[in-house]
Design an enzyme around this catalytic site. Structure first.
Site, PDB file in Angstrom:
ATOM      1  N   LYS A 164      -1.004  -7.946  15.339  1.00 34.82           N
ATOM      2  CA  LYS A 164       0.136  -8.638  14.755  1.00 34.82           C
ATOM      3  C   LYS A 164       0.840  -7.643  13.846  1.00 34.82           C
ATOM      4  CE  LYS A 164       1.625 -12.889  12.483  1.00 34.82           C
ATOM      5  NZ  LYS A 164       2.823 -12.312  11.934  1.00 34.82           N
ATOM      6  N   CYS A 176       2.244  17.528 -18.761  1.00 36.71           N
ATOM      7  CA  CYS A 176       1.599  18.180 -19.892  1.00 36.71           C
ATOM      8  C   CYS A 176       1.851  19.676 -19.731  1.00 36.71           C
ATOM      9  CB  CYS A 176       0.102  17.885 -19.879  1.00 36.71           C
ATOM     10  SG  CYS A 176      -0.820  18.919 -21.033  1.00 36.71           S
TER      11      CYS A 176
END
Ligand code: IVH
Length: 670
Positions: free
Chosen positions: A118, A427
């Site tokens: 499906k 960072c």
């Protein structure tokens, strides 16, 4: 609430959700919630048949078309139905038993059920007249759909004309699902990072949005596929079985959903479901369950339909991987690239057997755009092995105490300074240990080097103790046995286990090795493609930009990132150190990519626009193989003039058959 009021209430909720789902591509209910309301409504109506009305959602399909919509609407030649959606093996047993009883077959001849995936996309109905595509409609309310012809025509694998020599039915409606493969969706998301096409929540949603775009040129750039699974109105021909129909669809040039299986008993249907659910992450597109159809078309007709759904087909859903929960807190985490990203800490929610309590929010810009706040009710999605994501916020349920989150001012791990690069916050401290921890955890991960016993906790501990200062240090841990044993929570046995694991994982397959390196934009799939294409690390390192771009799935961004990775002195040093520590990837079997890679062509009959040798050379250049005999291994048969027995055999096997025009069109598209 009395039954009549409750029914009223349920109908209103369901209709509102239908309208949003079919017209905007998403509703404010999850699938599971929707199904729950639907099941409740059906149960109440069964108890009170006098309250059933013709316009109840249990009796209708889809949703009314939007008034003043952007696309004209058109009538379907035959109604487009929906499927009864089942969620348990018992419901499936009951459905199959009912069909068996209704058919009342002599000596209980078993019904053969044709099972197929499906697909989770958007359904479409294509009208072909004398083999030529003339119109494509959305499902709409089942009677009329929106005319999306111009957009549907841009889909690469959707035939503009039926392949083969005909004769073709004067009119035939071909039904199927427009989907976006996982790979296509991932590529689109990557592209989105650098462009302004907006954000895409999930593949199904993106397909729905894409088909409603007004500019077919934009649609053409989105990687849509069409998979056929049924016919509506047909002039002149009849199919005896669903299997025959699938084979004919393939001969006409359609892609049909695979795998499929003909099951002769209930256990077969249940096993097909369970097996596919287990393997759902390996399949190229998202599924939300299986569909089982009575194979015999005459029996289908005898079983007929209820107002909404056929009695000869059912959908058996997989456990949903979308769910609702609440955001408790929004924090920040540092990844292996140094990116500082928001993470939502959630009230734990179970999604298909896995408890999820954290979800990624990608970047701070997206967090602001989606306006996710602490305290919000959100929808979370877990797709395969990908980190769970918050895909939407139910803003209408927001309480007065919800709080927006702000990005941190410094690195939450090392307190170092941050910088913004594009949408991402990084960072700036190259010695930030959180990055090193992230890199090692990634390298040791199940899909990379697969070193058991090196999860985030252990790695953090090793890094904090100074035992590991770089990725390559992991492979030298054998020299640090005494210090390892002395660590808290470790003992001789766990240290020995870890060291044995590390030793055993020094020669991963090239694809996993590449994935483990954490090259920007090189995820698992691209790592596999690169490994297959180049075979060895040396060849990949030596590849030119053009050679990289020749790999299926590799675009400018990936090629640049790979080149940059291998050009960096730091990375070269790491690779050298890894080699010295005895880490050596296994060479991959080389499969050259190309747009037709994996396909095998046979030519039969005479071609007018080129010689057969030219045709062979062309498909080989595009990555396909050629052979002379028709067998199950063959994927495409090009049938020119006066094609003979090979064509007949190919038809029997249900192979894709292309006439010369379709073949030339394929070469032009590739
Ligand atoms: S057969 C009478 N087969 O599911 C219905 N449908 O809930 C004939 N779908 O509208 C449909 N995969 O959009 C069929 N293999 C499959 C399918 C499939 C997905 C969709 C389709 C349909 C919906 C029904």
């Amino acid at each position: 609430m009395n039954p009549s009021d409750e029914i009223d209430h349920l109908r209103r909720r369901i209709r509102a959700a239908d309208e949003q789902y079919y017209n905007d591509g998403a509703s404010d209910l999850t699938d599971a919630q929707y199904d729950e309301l639907f099941v409740r409504l059906r149960a109440l109506e069964a108890e009170h048949p006098e309250l059933v009305t013709a316009d109840s959602p249990t009796q209708t399909v889809g949703a009314p078309l939007p008034k003043g919509g952007m696309f004209p609407s058109h009538e379907h030649l035959t109604q487009m139905g929906s499927l009864e959606s089942l969620r348990s093996a018992d419901e499936v047993r009951a459905f199959l038993a009912r069909a068996q009883k209704l058919l009342a077959l002599a000596d209980d001849t078993p019904i053969a059920w044709h099972c197929e995936p499906k697909l989770d996309g958007v359904s479409a109905n294509l009208l072909y007249e004398d083999g030529v595509l003339v119109r494509g409609l959305s499902r709409g309310d089942g009677q009329r759909g929106e005319d999306l012809t111009r957009n549907l025509r841009t889909i690469r694998n959707l035939p503009q004309r039926l392949a083969g020599d005909g004769p073709f039915p004067a009119r035939i409606e071909i039904r199927g699902e427009v989907i976006m493969s996982k790979r296509g969706f991932a590529a689109l998301q990557r592209r989105e990072e650098t462009s302004s096409e907006g954000t895409f929540r999930n593949a199904r949603n993106t397909v729905a949005g894409t088909l409603k775009l007004l500019d077919p040129r934009v649609v053409k750039r989105r990687p849509l596929d069409f998979l056929a699974f049924a016919v509506g109105h047909v002039d002149g021909i009849a199919f005896a079985t669903h299997g025959e129909l699938r084979a004919q669809l393939a001969r006409w040039g359609f892609e049909v959903a695979t795998p499929s299986e003909l099951c002769t008993d209930i256990d077969g249907v249940l096993a097909f479901h369970d097996d596919l659910e287990r393997r759902r992450d390996e399949l190229p597109y998202e599924l939300d369950g299986i569909v089982a159809k009575v194979d015999n078309v005459e029996w289908q007709q005898r079983l007929g339909r209820t107002a909404r759904t056929p009695r000869w087909a059912l959908a058996y859903k997989f456990a949903p991987r979308l769910g609702r929960t609440r955001v408790l807190r929004i924090g920040a985490q540092v990844g292996r690239t140094g990116a500082v990203t928001p993470v939502a800490h959630l009230e734990p929610v179970e999604l298909a057997g896995v408890t999820v309590s954290n979800a990624s929010l990608h970047n701070w810009a997206l967090l602001r755009e989606r306006d996710v706040r602490e305290g919000d009710v959100v929808e979370v999605q877990r797709a395969g092995d990908v980190i769970p994501e918050v895909v939407r916020v139910f803003t209408e349920e927001r309480g007065p105490d919800s709080r927006p989150a702000e990005p941190p001012q410094s690195c939450p791990a090392c307190d170092g300074p941050l910088h913004l690069d594009g949408k991402f916050l990084y960072c700036s401290n190259i010695d930030c240990t959180a990055q090193l921890v992230g890199r090692i955890v990634h390298l040791a991960g199940r899909r990379a080097f697969d070193i058991e016993g090196l999860g985030p906790k252990q790695v953090e501990q090793l890094v904090a103790a100074g035992l590991v200062r770089s990725v390559e240090d992991v492979f030298a841990l054998g020299d640090e046995k005494e210090r390892l044993v002395a660590l808290e929570r470790w003992g001789t046995r766990s240290v020995n286990n870890l060291l044995t694991q590390i030793e055993a994982r020094k020669s991963p397959p090239l694809a996993r090795f590449l994935h483990g390196l954490g090259i920007r934009h090189v995820g698992e799939t691209i790592a596999r493609d690169l490994a297959q294409h180049f075979g060895t690390l040396e060849r990949l390192r030596a590849a030119t930009n053009a050679e990289l771009l020749a790999v299926d799935g590799v675009g400018d961004e990936v090629a640049a990132s790979v080149a940059e990775f291998f050009a960096s002195a730091k990375n070269r040093a790491t690779l050298g150190a890894l080699a010295e520590a005895g880490v050596a990837p296994q060479a991959a079997e080389r499969i050259d990519g190309g747009p037709l890679a994996g396909r095998v062509f046979v030519f039969t009959g005479g071609l007018k626009q080129m010689t057969r040798d030219e045709a062979k050379a062309q498909v080989e250049r595009l990555g396909a193989k050629t052979t002379s005999g028709v067998s199950k291994k063959v994927t495409d048969v090009v049938a020119g003039e006066d094609a003979g027995s090979k064509l007949a055999k190919a038809e029997k096997l249900g192979l894709r058959i292309l006439d010369e025009d379709a073949f030339v069109a394929l070469l032009e598209q590739a």
